[in-house]
Design a protein around this motif. Structure first.
Motif, PDB file in Angstrom:
ATOM      1  N   GLY A  16       0.792  -1.228   0.000  1.00 35.94           N
ATOM      2  CA  GLY A  16       0.000   0.000   0.000  1.00 35.94           C
ATOM      3  C   GLY A  16       0.822   1.275   0.000  1.00 35.94           C
ATOM      4  N   GLU A  17       2.111   1.182   0.267  1.00 31.96           N
ATOM      5  CA  GLU A  17       2.959   2.362   0.258  1.00 31.96           C
ATOM      6  C   GLU A  17       3.182   2.860  -1.165  1.00 31.96           C
ATOM      7  N   LYS A  18       3.444   4.144  -1.290  1.00 30.97           N
ATOM      8  CA  LYS A  18       3.836   4.717  -2.582  1.00 30.97           C
ATOM      9  C   LYS A  18       5.354   4.652  -2.653  1.00 30.97           C
ATOM     10  N   VAL A  19       5.861   4.130  -3.761  1.00 29.75           N
ATOM     11  CA  VAL A  19       7.294   3.885  -3.890  1.00 29.75           C
ATOM     12  C   VAL A  19       7.836   4.636  -5.102  1.00 29.75           C
ATOM     13  N   PHE A  20       8.959   5.291  -4.897  1.00 31.94           N
ATOM     14  CA  PHE A  20       9.633   6.007  -5.979  1.00 31.94           C
ATOM     15  C   PHE A  20      10.998   5.357  -6.226  1.00 31.94           C
ATOM     16  N   LEU A  21      11.252   4.994  -7.471  1.00 31.48           N
ATOM     17  CA  LEU A  21      12.565   4.514  -7.878  1.00 31.48           C
ATOM     18  C   LEU A  21      13.131   5.536  -8.856  1.00 31.48           C
ATOM     19  N   GLU A  22      14.337   6.019  -8.527  1.00 26.78           N
ATOM     20  CA  GLU A  22      14.933   7.074  -9.341  1.00 26.78           C
ATOM     21  C   GLU A  22      16.091   6.525 -10.173  1.00 26.78           C
ATOM     22  N   CYS A  23      16.221   7.081 -11.357  1.00 28.82           N
ATOM     23  CA  CYS A  23      17.301   6.682 -12.262  1.00 28.82           C
ATOM     24  C   CYS A  23      17.875   7.932 -12.906  1.00 28.82           C
ATOM     25  N   SER A  49      10.832   6.026 -22.287  1.00 29.45           N
ATOM     26  CA  SER A  49      10.669   7.437 -22.616  1.00 29.45           C
ATOM     27  C   SER A  49      11.705   7.807 -23.661  1.00 29.45           C
ATOM     28  N   TYR A  50      11.279   8.479 -24.713  1.00 33.98           N
ATOM     29  CA  TYR A  50      12.213   8.864 -25.767  1.00 33.98           C
ATOM     30  C   TYR A  50      12.477  10.366 -25.783  1.00 33.98           C
ATOM     31  N   ASP A  51      11.924  11.073 -24.804  1.00 41.36           N
ATOM     32  CA  ASP A  51      12.189  12.507 -24.695  1.00 41.36           C
ATOM     33  C   ASP A  51      11.597  12.989 -23.378  1.00 41.36           C
ATOM     34  N   VAL A  52      11.990  14.187 -22.998  1.00 41.30           N
ATOM     35  CA  VAL A  52      11.443  14.771 -21.772  1.00 41.30           C
ATOM     36  C   VAL A  52       9.914  14.858 -21.888  1.00 41.30           C
ATOM     37  N   LYS A  53       9.265  14.477 -20.822  1.00 36.53           N
ATOM     38  CA  LYS A  53       7.808  14.502 -20.700  1.00 36.53           C
ATOM     39  C   LYS A  53       7.091  13.537 -21.651  1.00 36.53           C
ATOM     40  N   MET A  54       7.850  12.726 -22.382  1.00 34.38           N
ATOM     41  CA  MET A  54       7.238  11.722 -23.255  1.00 34.38           C
ATOM     42  C   MET A  54       7.398  10.353 -22.615  1.00 34.38           C
ATOM     43  N   LYS A  55       6.385   9.527 -22.747  1.00 38.43           N
ATOM     44  CA  LYS A  55       6.467   8.183 -22.203  1.00 38.43           C
ATOM     45  C   LYS A  55       5.625   7.239 -23.046  1.00 38.43           C
ATOM     46  N   GLU A  56       6.045   5.988 -23.053  1.00 34.32           N
ATOM     47  CA  GLU A  56       5.304   4.960 -23.771  1.00 34.32           C
ATOM     48  C   GLU A  56       5.174   3.747 -22.868  1.00 34.32           C
ATOM     49  N   LYS A  57       4.033   3.114 -22.891  1.00 36.22           N
ATOM     50  CA  LYS A  57       3.850   1.885 -22.119  1.00 36.22           C
ATOM     51  C   LYS A  57       4.642   0.751 -22.750  1.00 36.22           C
ATOM     52  N   GLY A  58       5.185  -0.071 -21.877  1.00 41.95           N
ATOM     53  CA  GLY A  58       5.836  -1.289 -22.336  1.00 41.95           C
ATOM     54  C   GLY A  58       4.883  -2.469 -22.258  1.00 41.95           C
ATOM     55  N   ASP A  59       5.414  -3.605 -21.906  1.00 43.79           N
ATOM     56  CA  ASP A  59       4.598  -4.822 -21.890  1.00 43.79           C
ATOM     57  C   ASP A  59       3.792  -4.997 -20.607  1.00 43.79           C
ATOM     58  N   ILE A  60       4.273  -4.429 -19.495  1.00 43.97           N
ATOM     59  CA  ILE A  60       3.598  -4.655 -18.207  1.00 43.97           C
ATOM     60  C   ILE A  60       3.457  -3.348 -17.426  1.00 43.97           C
ATOM     61  N   PRO A  61       2.736  -2.365 -17.923  1.00 39.00           N
ATOM     62  CA  PRO A  61       2.654  -1.075 -17.232  1.00 39.00           C
ATOM     63  C   PRO A  61       1.673  -1.025 -16.057  1.00 39.00           C
ATOM     64  N   GLU A  62       0.853  -2.030 -15.919  1.00 36.79           N
ATOM     65  CA  GLU A  62      -0.199  -1.970 -14.896  1.00 36.79           C
ATOM     66  C   GLU A  62       0.402  -1.873 -13.498  1.00 36.79           C
ATOM     67  N   GLY A  63      -0.086  -0.914 -12.738  1.00 39.30           N
ATOM     68  CA  GLY A  63       0.382  -0.728 -11.367  1.00 39.30           C
ATOM     69  C   GLY A  63       1.572   0.205 -11.246  1.00 39.30           C
ATOM     70  N   TYR A  64       2.036   0.706 -12.392  1.00 46.55           N
ATOM     71  CA  TYR A  64       3.210   1.582 -12.417  1.00 46.55           C
ATOM     72  C   TYR A  64       2.886   2.875 -13.168  1.00 46.55           C
ATOM     73  N   VAL A  66       5.314   6.614 -14.552  1.00 43.68           N
ATOM     74  CA  VAL A  66       6.668   7.144 -14.708  1.00 43.68           C
ATOM     75  C   VAL A  66       6.611   8.653 -14.832  1.00 43.68           C
ATOM     76  N   SER A  67       7.774   9.244 -14.625  1.00 51.52           N
ATOM     77  CA  SER A  67       7.905  10.692 -14.759  1.00 51.52           C
ATOM     78  C   SER A  67       9.263  11.006 -15.355  1.00 51.52           C
ATOM     79  N   ARG A  68       9.277  11.887 -16.332  1.00 49.82           N
ATOM     80  CA  ARG A  68      10.552  12.356 -16.888  1.00 49.82           C
ATOM     81  C   ARG A  68      10.452  13.859 -17.090  1.00 49.82           C
ATOM     82  N   GLU A  69      10.847  14.584 -16.078  1.00 51.46           N
ATOM     83  CA  GLU A  69      10.810  16.051 -16.102  1.00 51.46           C
ATOM     84  C   GLU A  69      12.103  16.633 -16.658  1.00 51.46           C
TER      85      GLU A  69
END
Lengths: 111, 112
Positions: A16-23, A49-64, A66-69
């Motif tokens: 139930g916790e919110k988790v952030f993983l940074e890269c 993500s292929y650019d800032v603020k752009m994102k594309e779903k992969g094969d298993i996006p459910e429950g996740y 992303v952010s790219r600022e």
């Protein structure tokens, strides 16, 4: 040398916790990726993500989500962690059309 | 979508023996091909890659792979393995677009 760093090597969170993983990558790469790795299943793409603020779903996006600022930083967010999200999470970056460079991974345990 | 098949999930081999790790992919278009190695508790490291040109590519630590377009294969070989080669090996394909497709991995165990 290209360097891809991930904020934590090991992480233990409660259900139930919110988790952030940074890269963070230091080579001005356009593309960044998040994978999860599980025994017998190999690497499965969550988001990329292929650019800032752009994102594309992969094969298993459910429950996740992303952010790219900023170009160098790509964050993976587990809105409400569940035990089936216990896994190794790998971040990667690349410059078209070449190879991906991987971070050391974050082993997340959700209890 | 692409698919990458690594038929052997585990390969045990004696030290100084030769080894081949198999990789097949499904694609009718030009692809870029990669082998990655993962040591315990680490991320993936690029071992070698095929982008264009010579179909035989080599790594600095004695591995080689040959791109075979007609058989859609990119098998990894080493004539004499060392204990330090024990690791997980992943084959990957990149076709058009930004996505990479990975096989499920082959665990290579070198036996002294």
């Amino acid at each position: 040398d290209v360097k891809v760093t991930q904020s934590s090597r090991y992480l233990v969170k409660r259900t139930g916790e919110k988790v952030f993983l940074e890269c963070v990558q230091d080579m001005d790469h356009e593309n960044m990726f998040w994978y999860r790795q599980d025994p017998g299943l190999g690497l499965r793409l969550i988001y990329f993500s292929y650019d800032v603020k752009m994102k594309e779903k992969g094969d298993i996006p459910e429950g996740y989500s992303v952010s790219r600022e900023k170009k160098e930083r790509f964050s993976l967010i587990l809105e409400s962690a569940s035990t089936n999200q216990t896994s190794m999470y790998l971040c990667a970056s690349s410059l078209d059309p070449y190879e991906q460079y991987f971070g050391p991974g974050t082993r997340l345990t959700v209890t | 979508a692409q698919s990458v098949t690594q038929l052997d999930s585990q390969v045990p081999v004696f030290e100084e023996a030769p080894v081949e790790l198999r990789c097949n992919y499904s694609s009718s278009v030009s692809v870029y091909l990669f082998w990655y190695v993962q040591y315990p508790n680490q991320g993936l490291q690029l071992l070698l890659k095929y982008l264009s040109g010579s179909t035989l590519v080599e790594s600095i630590n004695g591995f080689e792979a040959e791109f075979n377009k007609s058989q859609t294969s990119f098998h990894l070989r080493k004539p004499s393995v060392h204990i330090s080669d024990t690791a997980e090996y992943f084959c990957a394909v990149r076709a058009t677009g930004n996505q990479f497709y990975f096989g499920t991995g082959t665990s290579l165990t070198v036996i002294p």
